[in-house]
Design a protein around this motif. Structure first.
Motif, PDB file in Angstrom:
ATOM      1  N   PRO A 165      44.341  37.686  44.407  1.00  0.00           N
ATOM      2  CA  PRO A 165      45.789  37.933  44.400  1.00  0.00           C
ATOM      3  C   PRO A 165      46.098  39.283  43.753  1.00  0.00           C
ATOM      4  N   GLU A 170      47.599  42.425  48.998  1.00  0.00           N
ATOM      5  CA  GLU A 170      48.859  42.126  49.690  1.00  0.00           C
ATOM      6  C   GLU A 170      49.215  43.267  50.649  1.00  0.00           C
ATOM      7  N   ALA A 175      47.104  37.499  53.668  1.00  0.00           N
ATOM      8  CA  ALA A 175      47.476  36.290  54.416  1.00  0.00           C
ATOM      9  C   ALA A 175      47.118  36.448  55.893  1.00  0.00           C
TER      10      ALA A 175
ATOM     11  N   ALA B 196      51.948  32.193  51.046  1.00  0.00           N
ATOM     12  CA  ALA B 196      50.753  31.346  50.841  1.00  0.00           C
ATOM     13  C   ALA B 196      50.267  30.676  52.133  1.00  0.00           C
ATOM     14  N   GLY B 218      54.250  37.029  51.664  1.00  0.00           N
ATOM     15  CA  GLY B 218      52.958  37.407  51.110  1.00  0.00           C
ATOM     16  C   GLY B 218      51.993  36.256  51.038  1.00  0.00           C
ATOM     17  N   PHE B 219      50.848  36.536  50.434  1.00  0.00           N
ATOM     18  CA  PHE B 219      49.829  35.505  50.258  1.00  0.00           C
ATOM     19  C   PHE B 219      50.023  34.848  48.889  1.00  0.00           C
ATOM     20  N   ALA B 220      49.833  35.612  47.836  1.00  0.00           N
ATOM     21  CA  ALA B 220      49.986  35.067  46.487  1.00  0.00           C
ATOM     22  C   ALA B 220      51.407  35.307  45.992  1.00  0.00           C
ATOM     23  N   ILE B 225      50.224  37.369  40.849  1.00  0.00           N
ATOM     24  CA  ILE B 225      49.672  38.720  40.983  1.00  0.00           C
ATOM     25  C   ILE B 225      49.864  39.506  39.694  1.00  0.00           C
ATOM     26  N   THR B 228      47.463  38.458  37.161  1.00  0.00           N
ATOM     27  CA  THR B 228      46.085  38.836  37.485  1.00  0.00           C
ATOM     28  C   THR B 228      45.839  40.321  37.232  1.00  0.00           C
ATOM     29  N   VAL B 229      46.725  41.169  37.760  1.00  0.00           N
ATOM     30  CA  VAL B 229      46.454  42.606  37.685  1.00  0.00           C
ATOM     31  C   VAL B 229      46.981  43.235  36.398  1.00  0.00           C
ATOM     32  N   GLU B 231      49.751  44.609  35.627  1.00  0.00           N
ATOM     33  CA  GLU B 231      50.509  45.853  35.718  1.00  0.00           C
ATOM     34  C   GLU B 231      51.783  45.588  36.492  1.00  0.00           C
ATOM     35  N   GLU B 232      52.722  46.519  36.384  1.00  0.00           N
ATOM     36  CA  GLU B 232      53.995  46.342  37.085  1.00  0.00           C
ATOM     37  C   GLU B 232      53.769  46.405  38.590  1.00  0.00           C
ATOM     38  N   LEU B 233      54.460  45.550  39.307  1.00  0.00           N
ATOM     39  CA  LEU B 233      54.330  45.565  40.754  1.00  0.00           C
ATOM     40  C   LEU B 233      55.207  46.674  41.323  1.00  0.00           C
ATOM     41  N   PRO B 234      54.762  47.311  42.414  1.00  0.00           N
ATOM     42  CA  PRO B 234      55.544  48.422  42.974  1.00  0.00           C
ATOM     43  C   PRO B 234      56.933  47.938  43.416  1.00  0.00           C
ATOM     44  N   PHE B 237      57.891  45.341  46.358  1.00  0.00           N
ATOM     45  CA  PHE B 237      56.614  44.695  46.677  1.00  0.00           C
ATOM     46  C   PHE B 237      56.835  43.352  47.377  1.00  0.00           C
ATOM     47  N   GLN B 238      56.112  43.110  48.446  1.00  0.00           N
ATOM     48  CA  GLN B 238      56.142  41.844  49.196  1.00  0.00           C
ATOM     49  C   GLN B 238      57.479  41.544  49.868  1.00  0.00           C
TER      50      GLN B 238
END
Ligand SMILES: [Zn+2]
Lengths: 320, 271
Positions: A165, A170, A175, B196, B218-220, B225, B228-229, B231-234, B237-238
């Motif tokens: 993830p 993404e 997906a 998902a 998106g997937f996750a 996310i 997990t990462v 950091e700030e998401l762009p 995002f998604q």
């Protein structure tokens, strides 16, 4: 013997150490301990039967994640005579979390796909702990199509916490990559053998998990979500993972009862990590047996049955 | 006993509250309910697309709709605690037995099979009933030789159905091969949210994949996310626009242009 062990394995490991110590004394001729050793070995056998005969679902999940459990590359080493790794998705990059290759098993040509978690810290980082990106799934599809084009059986060894993830994952369509694999694997005109060897982590597993026969190793698990994830979403408390593992019904026996897997592959006493050689040899025999069986079925029929098998999964109530 | 929750979960805010005046979830504009309904639940100021239920989609997209496969209802096959109660609660709330309605529909002068997911039933999650009804919709489109349209709205798999819900991804995706072999068009419409397990199966597999503006796709999930990462998401995002920019969507179409767009696509395939 492995130095890493789980909490519930501790009594076994301690007894084994004791037996080893006595054997050493025996060898050095310090004392005749034959009877004592035999007694302890009997006790060990019973202890193993007791502990492994009554594992909770959560303990089985821990066994599936055991740090000493054989990984994809271990099986490749034990099972195949020669292995040529096929890298790259031909588009973006090579994803080291999924390894693909051409292999010979007892002289038979087989295309292999599997997630690899990595053994050392350096390897784990390189392999992203076996959590693949979209390009990993696309690489898998590339070799799966190669297998189908030349009528070679495809063997997928599933061992992943899940698809990764992340931001890049993404951006590049995690997906979509998984969806396409599920659809394509469902109708590839070649025998496909899927074995969940460790963790069957949700969509990340299913992305290389559609085939004619779905097998699971005795202490592996397969779930729609990790027990921790389920517990933290439903009960806002990841430490309730043991309860979630019970509720989700994730073990080999559960999956047989739910009609999701076809076969359970037995593991050596105490789990694959306690005797990787034996585990690999059981796995190899299973794969060879299935190749023989599936090769005898016309490929059109194979594909038809494969699609029908997945069409039949699930439980619904139908009012009349 | 097991599973006791520490704090009662806060009741989720209603997407469209009762009352004559409704505040936009995005820009805060106060909107007159009747006007908003006329605008198909799109904020006239900022274009925010309110989440709407499956029946509203049916009325927006079709001229006629005859429901199919309404005889299916969910089963607590794992014996998952509280599942029946949750199903019952959502049944009372939505009048639906599960998170999808399917039927044969008329759009313009085209006959199609239309399946609409419903986010207000268990977050549009996919269990055995959703999977089965999508499968039957595909087979019905195949037998009747008419196009298939699926409106997706889903947070993913239905956890309470465990591995069986994961297998619905395989069930639906495998069946889509038959539709492709029969050369029958399948149009997938992604609405807010489509993530998902649904996104990683039939939602992504349309011959044409269209999204409404501003949908989370998106997937996750973003929270997973971020954790997990670390950091700030762009920005953005998604969202639909983000996916379009990254080459993951065929088109983004606002709700008030969906029907004419569908008719255009159906015309294209027919002639
Ligand atoms: Zn607004």
């Amino acid at each position: 013997m492995n130095r890493t062990f789980l909490e519930f394995e501790k009594p076994i490991v301690e007894l084994e150490r004791k037996i080893d110590d006595l054997k050493l004394l025996q060898q050095e001729g310090i004392a005749d301990l034959g009877d004592e050793i035999a007694g302890l070995e009997k006790k060990l056998k019973k202890l193993q039967d007791d502990i492994y005969g009554s594992l909770t679902r959560w303990q089985r999940v821990q066994l599936a994640r055991h740090p000493a459990r054989p990984y994809f590359l271990d099986y490749v080493r034990y099972i195949t005579e020669n292995f040529l790794e096929i890298h790259g998705d031909g588009c973006f990059r090579d994803d080291p979390a999924i390894i693909c290759g051409l292999a010979r098993i007892k002289g038979k040509s087989v295309v292999l796909i599997g997630q690899e978690k990595g053994r050392t810290t350096k390897e784990k980082i390189k392999r992203n702990f076996g959590m693949a990106h979209p390009e990993g799934y696309r690489k898998a599809l590339k070799v799966a199509r190669l297998a189908a084009r030349f009528g070679k059986p495809l063997v997928c060894l599933v061992d992943t916490t899940g698809a990764y993830p992340g931001i890049g994952a993404e951006e590049r369509g995690q997906a979509q990559a998984i969806a396409v694999n599920i659809k394509e694997f469902a109708h590839l005109p070649t025998p496909i053998i899927v074995v969940i060897t460790g963790e069957g982590g949700s969509g990340g597993a299913l992305g290389i998990g559609v085939g004619d026969v779905i097998a699971i190793m005795q202490y592996a698990y397969y779930s729609v979500i990790s027990p921790e994830g389920c517990a933290s979403i439903l009960w806002r408390d990841a430490s309730k993972a043991p309860e979630a593992a019970e509720a989700l019904k994730v073990t080999a026996q559960d999956l047989i009862e739910l009609g999701v897997v076809d076969k359970v592959i037995p593991e050596p006493s105490g789990g694959a990590h306690r005797n990787p050689n034996e585990a690999a040899s059981i796995l190899r025999d299973f794969i060879l047996g299935e190749i023989d069986r599936l090769s005898g079925i016309p490929v059109e029929e194979l594909v038809k049955k494969r699609i029908e098998k997945f069409q039949g999964m699930g439980v619904v109530k139908r009012d009349i | 006993m097991f599973f006791r929750r520490k704090k009662p979960k806060l009741e989720a805010k209603k997407e469209i509250p009762d009352g004559l005046w409704i505040k936009c979830n995005s820009c805060g504009e106060i909107l007159y309910r009747k006007e908003l309904a006329k605008k198909l639940w799109i904020c006239e100021k900022c274009g925010y697309h309110f989440k709407i239920d499956s029946r509203r989609y049916v009325s927006i997209l079709t001229d006629e709709f005859n429901e199919l496969f309404s005889e299916f209802s969910p089963v607590n096959s794992l014996g998952f605690r509280d599942y029946e109660e949750k199903l019952e609660k959502d049944y009372k709330k939505t009048g639906l037995k599960d998170a999808i309605i399917c039927g044969e529909a008329e759009i313009g002068n085209h006959n199609v099979v239309l399946s609409c997911m419903d986010f207000f039933f268990r977050g549009g999650s996919m269990g055995s009933v959703v999977g089965e009804k999508v499968k039957l919709s595909i087979l019905h489109a195949m037998n009747r030789k008419i196009p298939l349209i699926v409106v997706c709205a889903s947070g993913g798999a239905r956890m309470q159905e465990g591995i069986l819900s994961l297998m619905q991804m395989a069930k639906t995706s495998a069946t889509l091969n038959l539709l492709a072999d029969a050369r029958i068009p399948y149009i997938s419409i992604l609405t807010n949210p489509t993530t998902a397990g649904v996104m990683a199966s039939y939602a992504s597999l349309g011959d044409i994949v269209i999204a409404e503006p501003g949908a989370l796709i998106g997937f996750a999930g973003p929270r997973v996310i971020r954790d997990t990462v670390r950091e700030e998401l762009p920005p953005g995002f998604q969202t639909s626009e983000f996916l379009l920019e990254h080459g993951m969507l065929d088109a983004v179409v606002p709700r008030d242009r969906l029907k004419e767009t569908l008719i255009g696509i159906l015309d294209f395939f027919k002639s």
